[in-house]
Design a protein around this motif. Structure first.
Motif, PDB file in Angstrom:
ATOM      1  N   SER A   1      63.371  76.024  42.267  1.00  0.00           N
ATOM      2  CA  SER A   1      62.777  75.467  43.488  1.00  0.00           C
ATOM      3  C   SER A   1      63.622  74.294  43.967  1.00  0.00           C
ATOM      4  O   SER A   1      64.397  73.706  43.205  1.00  0.00           O
ATOM      5  CB  SER A   1      61.344  74.992  43.218  1.00  0.00           C
ATOM      6  OG  SER A   1      61.355  73.844  42.384  1.00  0.00           O
ATOM      7  N   GLU A   2      63.470  73.962  45.237  1.00  0.00           N
ATOM      8  CA  GLU A   2      64.183  72.802  45.778  1.00  0.00           C
ATOM      9  C   GLU A   2      63.861  71.561  44.947  1.00  0.00           C
ATOM     10  O   GLU A   2      64.742  70.769  44.631  1.00  0.00           O
ATOM     11  CB  GLU A   2      63.807  72.578  47.241  1.00  0.00           C
ATOM     12  CG  GLU A   2      64.494  71.371  47.846  1.00  0.00           C
ATOM     13  CD  GLU A   2      64.121  71.123  49.293  1.00  0.00           C
ATOM     14  OE1 GLU A   2      64.500  70.049  49.795  1.00  0.00           O
ATOM     15  OE2 GLU A   2      63.475  71.975  49.922  1.00  0.00           O
TER      16      GLU A   2
ATOM     17  N   ARG B   1      66.603  69.260  42.973  1.00  0.00           N
ATOM     18  CA  ARG B   1      66.737  67.823  43.264  1.00  0.00           C
ATOM     19  C   ARG B   1      66.503  66.960  42.024  1.00  0.00           C
ATOM     20  O   ARG B   1      67.169  65.951  41.831  1.00  0.00           O
ATOM     21  CB  ARG B   1      65.797  67.412  44.384  1.00  0.00           C
ATOM     22  CG  ARG B   1      66.239  67.925  45.738  1.00  0.00           C
ATOM     23  CD  ARG B   1      65.325  67.446  46.865  1.00  0.00           C
ATOM     24  NE  ARG B   1      65.730  68.002  48.123  1.00  0.00           N
ATOM     25  CZ  ARG B   1      66.751  67.539  48.863  1.00  0.00           C
ATOM     26  NH1 ARG B   1      67.444  66.496  48.456  1.00  0.00           N
ATOM     27  NH2 ARG B   1      67.059  68.117  49.998  1.00  0.00           N
TER      28      ARG B   1
ATOM     29  N   GLU C   1      69.414  62.741  55.483  1.00  0.00           N
ATOM     30  CA  GLU C   1      69.481  63.933  56.319  1.00  0.00           C
ATOM     31  C   GLU C   1      70.072  63.623  57.688  1.00  0.00           C
ATOM     32  O   GLU C   1      69.807  62.586  58.280  1.00  0.00           O
ATOM     33  CB  GLU C   1      68.096  64.553  56.494  1.00  0.00           C
ATOM     34  CG  GLU C   1      68.157  65.930  57.114  1.00  0.00           C
ATOM     35  CD  GLU C   1      66.861  66.700  56.994  1.00  0.00           C
ATOM     36  OE1 GLU C   1      66.781  67.762  57.621  1.00  0.00           O
ATOM     37  OE2 GLU C   1      65.956  66.254  56.287  1.00  0.00           O
TER      38      GLU C   1
ATOM     39  N   GLY D   1      70.958  69.291  59.671  1.00  0.00           N
ATOM     40  CA  GLY D   1      70.197  69.885  58.576  1.00  0.00           C
ATOM     41  C   GLY D   1      70.844  69.659  57.223  1.00  0.00           C
ATOM     42  O   GLY D   1      70.249  69.939  56.194  1.00  0.00           O
ATOM     43  N   TYR D   2      72.067  69.159  57.239  1.00  0.00           N
ATOM     44  CA  TYR D   2      72.746  68.824  55.991  1.00  0.00           C
ATOM     45  C   TYR D   2      72.462  67.368  55.663  1.00  0.00           C
ATOM     46  O   TYR D   2      72.175  66.557  56.545  1.00  0.00           O
ATOM     47  CB  TYR D   2      74.257  69.057  56.106  1.00  0.00           C
ATOM     48  CG  TYR D   2      74.625  70.508  55.981  1.00  0.00           C
ATOM     49  CD1 TYR D   2      75.004  71.048  54.756  1.00  0.00           C
ATOM     50  CD2 TYR D   2      74.559  71.348  57.075  1.00  0.00           C
ATOM     51  CE1 TYR D   2      75.313  72.389  54.631  1.00  0.00           C
ATOM     52  CE2 TYR D   2      74.870  72.697  56.963  1.00  0.00           C
ATOM     53  CZ  TYR D   2      75.247  73.202  55.741  1.00  0.00           C
ATOM     54  OH  TYR D   2      75.546  74.529  55.617  1.00  0.00           O
TER      55      TYR D   2
ATOM     56  N   LYS E   1      73.137  70.943  51.531  1.00  0.00           N
ATOM     57  CA  LYS E   1      71.863  71.532  51.919  1.00  0.00           C
ATOM     58  C   LYS E   1      71.269  72.141  50.653  1.00  0.00           C
ATOM     59  O   LYS E   1      71.860  73.028  50.042  1.00  0.00           O
ATOM     60  CB  LYS E   1      72.046  72.600  52.997  1.00  0.00           C
ATOM     61  CG  LYS E   1      70.715  73.095  53.561  1.00  0.00           C
ATOM     62  CD  LYS E   1      70.919  74.103  54.668  1.00  0.00           C
ATOM     63  CE  LYS E   1      71.271  73.387  55.957  1.00  0.00           C
ATOM     64  NZ  LYS E   1      71.274  74.262  57.130  1.00  0.00           N
TER      65      LYS E   1
ATOM     66  N   ASP F   1      68.088  74.041  49.089  1.00  0.00           N
ATOM     67  CA  ASP F   1      66.915  74.861  49.377  1.00  0.00           C
ATOM     68  C   ASP F   1      66.469  75.525  48.089  1.00  0.00           C
ATOM     69  O   ASP F   1      67.157  75.454  47.071  1.00  0.00           O
ATOM     70  CB  ASP F   1      67.250  75.956  50.408  1.00  0.00           C
ATOM     71  CG  ASP F   1      67.518  75.401  51.791  1.00  0.00           C
ATOM     72  OD1 ASP F   1      66.731  74.562  52.249  1.00  0.00           O
ATOM     73  OD2 ASP F   1      68.513  75.819  52.409  1.00  0.00           O
ATOM     74  N   ASN F   2      65.338  76.216  48.155  1.00  0.00           N
ATOM     75  CA  ASN F   2      64.893  76.976  46.991  1.00  0.00           C
ATOM     76  C   ASN F   2      65.968  77.972  46.594  1.00  0.00           C
ATOM     77  O   ASN F   2      66.375  78.803  47.403  1.00  0.00           O
ATOM     78  CB  ASN F   2      63.582  77.705  47.280  1.00  0.00           C
ATOM     79  CG  ASN F   2      62.411  76.759  47.374  1.00  0.00           C
ATOM     80  OD1 ASN F   2      62.406  75.689  46.768  1.00  0.00           O
ATOM     81  ND2 ASN F   2      61.414  77.133  48.134  1.00  0.00           N
TER      82      ASN F   2
ATOM     83  N   GLN G   1      69.189  77.604  46.096  1.00  0.00           N
ATOM     84  CA  GLN G   1      70.539  77.527  46.667  1.00  0.00           C
ATOM     85  C   GLN G   1      70.959  76.099  46.971  1.00  0.00           C
ATOM     86  O   GLN G   1      70.165  75.278  47.406  1.00  0.00           O
ATOM     87  CB  GLN G   1      70.574  78.336  47.950  1.00  0.00           C
ATOM     88  CG  GLN G   1      71.924  78.399  48.612  1.00  0.00           C
ATOM     89  CD  GLN G   1      71.942  79.410  49.725  1.00  0.00           C
ATOM     90  OE1 GLN G   1      72.187  80.571  49.484  1.00  0.00           O
ATOM     91  NE2 GLN G   1      71.687  78.973  50.942  1.00  0.00           N
TER      92      GLN G   1
ATOM     93  N   CYS H   1      78.436  78.039  49.120  1.00  0.00           N
ATOM     94  CA  CYS H   1      77.084  78.006  48.562  1.00  0.00           C
ATOM     95  C   CYS H   1      77.072  78.612  47.173  1.00  0.00           C
ATOM     96  O   CYS H   1      77.871  79.490  46.864  1.00  0.00           O
ATOM     97  CB  CYS H   1      76.117  78.797  49.436  1.00  0.00           C
ATOM     98  SG  CYS H   1      75.922  78.154  51.099  1.00  0.00           S
TER      99      CYS H   1
END
Length: 99
Positions: free
Chosen positions: A28-29, A33, A44, A48-49, A60, A62-63, A65, A77
């Motif tokens: 998960s994000e 983190r 941010e 979005g980066y 970036k 995300d869940n 990635q 990525c």
């Protein structure tokens, strides 16, 4: 093989055996983190980066990635998998690295 040199600071070990990866799921994000050092320092942007002060690489998260946007606008990525204890980065060629 390039494995996001922008994510320097991770301990890179040889690829993991399949048996060790069978229980892996997309991290998960929040898990990513918590596992990555310095994510609390990211700010941010409108793209979005997220950027760290003084660093031109954008991140970036995300869940499942993590992507890095480089100053020349190229992007790389990796997928991030976990079993809840161990984390792996999987590059676009399928190479797995523990971090």
């Amino acid at each position: 093989m390039r494995i996001l040199p922008a994510l320097a600071g991770f301990l890179m070990l040889p690829a993991m055996a399949f048996a060790q990866t069978a229980n892996m799921r997309a991290a998960s994000e929040r898990e990513i983190r918590q596992h990555l050092p310095g994510t609390s320092e990211l700010k941010e942007s409108s793209s979005g980066y997220e950027y760290r002060e003084g660093n031109k690489n954008g991140y970036k998260i995300d869940n499942g990635q993590v992507c890095v946007l480089f100053p020349n606008k190229s992007k790389d990525c990796v997928s991030v998998k976990t079993d809840g204890k161990t984390f792996q980065m999987i590059d676009r060629k399928g190479g797995r690295t523990r971090f």
